[in-house]
Design a protein around this motif. Structure first.
Motif, short mmCIF file in Angstrom:
data_model
loop_
_atom_site.label_atom_id
_atom_site.label_comp_id
_atom_site.label_asym_id
_atom_site.label_seq_id
_atom_site.Cartn_x
_atom_site.Cartn_y
_atom_site.Cartn_z
N GLN A 1 0.70 -1.13 0.07
CA GLN A 1 -0.08 -0.04 -0.17
C GLN A 1 0.87 0.97 0.10
OE1 GLN A 1 -2.13 -1.23 3.48
NE2 GLN A 1 -4.04 -1.10 2.29
N GLN A 2 1.93 1.14 0.70
CA GLN A 2 2.87 2.24 1.10
C GLN A 2 3.47 2.40 -0.60
OE1 GLN A 2 5.62 1.05 4.11
NE2 GLN A 2 4.18 2.25 5.58
N ALA A 3 3.86 1.53 -1.26
CA ALA A 3 4.56 1.58 -2.54
C ALA A 3 3.62 2.33 -3.59
CB ALA A 3 5.09 0.35 -3.01
N PHE A 4 2.25 1.63 -3.50
CA PHE A 4 1.30 2.33 -4.42
C PHE A 4 1.26 3.67 -4.31
CE2 PHE A 4 0.48 -1.59 -6.06
CZ PHE A 4 -0.54 -1.80 -6.91
N ILE A 5 1.18 4.16 -3.02
CA ILE A 5 1.19 5.81 -2.58
C ILE A 5 2.43 6.47 -3.32
CG2 ILE A 5 1.26 7.42 -0.75
CD1 ILE A 5 -0.80 5.55 0.62
N ALA B 1 -2.70 2.95 -15.57
CA ALA B 1 -1.33 3.31 -14.62
C ALA B 1 -0.54 2.06 -14.44
CB ALA B 1 -2.00 3.62 -13.26
N TYR B 2 -0.48 1.36 -15.60
CA TYR B 2 0.38 -0.02 -15.56
C TYR B 2 1.98 0.33 -15.15
CZ TYR B 2 -3.54 -2.40 -17.33
OH TYR B 2 -4.97 -2.63 -17.68
N THR B 3 2.48 1.36 -15.54
CA THR B 3 3.91 1.63 -15.52
C THR B 3 4.08 1.90 -14.05
OG1 THR B 3 4.09 2.31 -17.64
CG2 THR B 3 5.84 2.86 -16.21
N ASN B 4 3.38 2.75 -13.31
CA ASN B 4 3.35 2.90 -11.95
C ASN B 4 3.17 1.86 -11.02
OD1 ASN B 4 3.78 5.28 -13.26
ND2 ASN B 4 2.43 6.54 -11.89
N ARG C 1 3.67 -1.27 -11.82
CA ARG C 1 4.81 -2.31 -12.02
C ARG C 1 6.01 -1.77 -11.01
NH1 ARG C 1 3.82 -3.14 -17.06
NH2 ARG C 1 4.99 -1.35 -17.85
N ASP C 2 6.16 -0.35 -11.18
CA ASP C 2 7.37 0.33 -10.27
C ASP C 2 6.85 0.00 -8.91
OD1 ASP C 2 8.35 1.32 -12.72
OD2 ASP C 2 7.78 3.40 -12.28
N ALA C 3 5.62 0.23 -8.49
CA ALA C 3 5.42 0.08 -7.05
C ALA C 3 5.75 -1.56 -6.41
CB ALA C 3 3.88 0.46 -6.63
N ILE C 4 5.46 -2.21 -7.50
CA ILE C 4 5.38 -3.55 -7.09
C ILE C 4 6.96 -4.25 -7.35
CG2 ILE C 4 5.08 -6.35 -7.63
CD1 ILE C 4 2.28 -5.09 -8.92
N GLU C 5 7.65 -3.75 -8.10
CA GLU C 5 9.05 -3.90 -8.19
C GLU C 5 10.05 -3.42 -6.78
OE1 GLU C 5 10.71 -3.05 -12.04
OE2 GLU C 5 9.05 -4.05 -13.05
N ASP C 6 9.41 -2.23 -6.40
CA ASP C 6 9.87 -1.70 -5.49
C ASP C 6 9.89 -2.45 -3.86
OD1 ASP C 6 11.15 0.25 -3.56
OD2 ASP C 6 9.28 1.75 -3.82
#
Length: 168
Positions: free
Chosen positions: A102-106, A152-155, A157-162
């Motif tokens: 959740q934090q990464a998605f934000i 918002a797929y790129t973001n 994916r970035d959140a998940i990878e983080d």
């Protein structure tokens, strides 16, 4: 009571009692045999984070975790969850402390309208639990069951990878 074509008395449907752990709390619930998990969550338990998008298992907006694995709540009958441990978006945080996903998605602004976000986050947590995504291509493929109409797929994916990068 009405009769069936062979003359036997028709039996009425009765609710079945199921026991499960929902967001960390033991629950005992009476459900009709045709009630989907999504309808149980939204209509009977007021857990409205999981969304009814397509109601056909094609969009992922209803994704929740059963025993740590992601499932489509719209395709799962509630009686199939007897004895299971379920986690919805409402159960990921610990008090005021958000789940790392959740934090990464934000952090990565991984949502726009937010409709798909609960399903995306639950699916991402399930993906992390599976431990099969080791690069961006695998994350993209393994998240393909969750659609975002805003793109918002790129973001996402970035959140998940983080989060996955921190877990490695």
């Amino acid at each position: 009571m009405s009769a069936t074509p062979n003359g036997a008395a028709a039996q009425p449907f009765v609710a079945r009692t199921i026991r499960l752990t929902l967001n960390g709390q033991s629950r005992e619930l009476d459900v009709l045999p045709w009630t989907t998990l999504l309808d149980l969550l939204r209509e009977q338990l007021d857990l409205i984070g999981s969304k009814k998008g397509c109601d056909h298992g094609q969009c992922g907006a209803c994704t929740v975790l059963r025993d740590g694995k992601r499932i489509n709540a719209c395709l799962t009958l509630a009686v199939m969850c007897d004895g299971a441990t379920l986690t919805t978006i409402e159960g990921l945080a610990s008090g005021d402390q958000l789940h790392p996903m959740q934090q990464a998605f934000i952090k990565h602004d991984a949502f726009q309208c937010g409709y798909c976000t609960p399903g995306q986050i639950c699916s991402a947590v399930g993906l992390a639990n599976e431990g099969r995504a080791h690069d961006s291509v695998q994350v993209k493929e393994l998240m393909s069951g969750n659609l975002c109409r805003c793109g918002a797929y790129t973001n996402i994916r970035d959140a998940i990878e983080d989060v996955l990068g921190g877990a490695r």
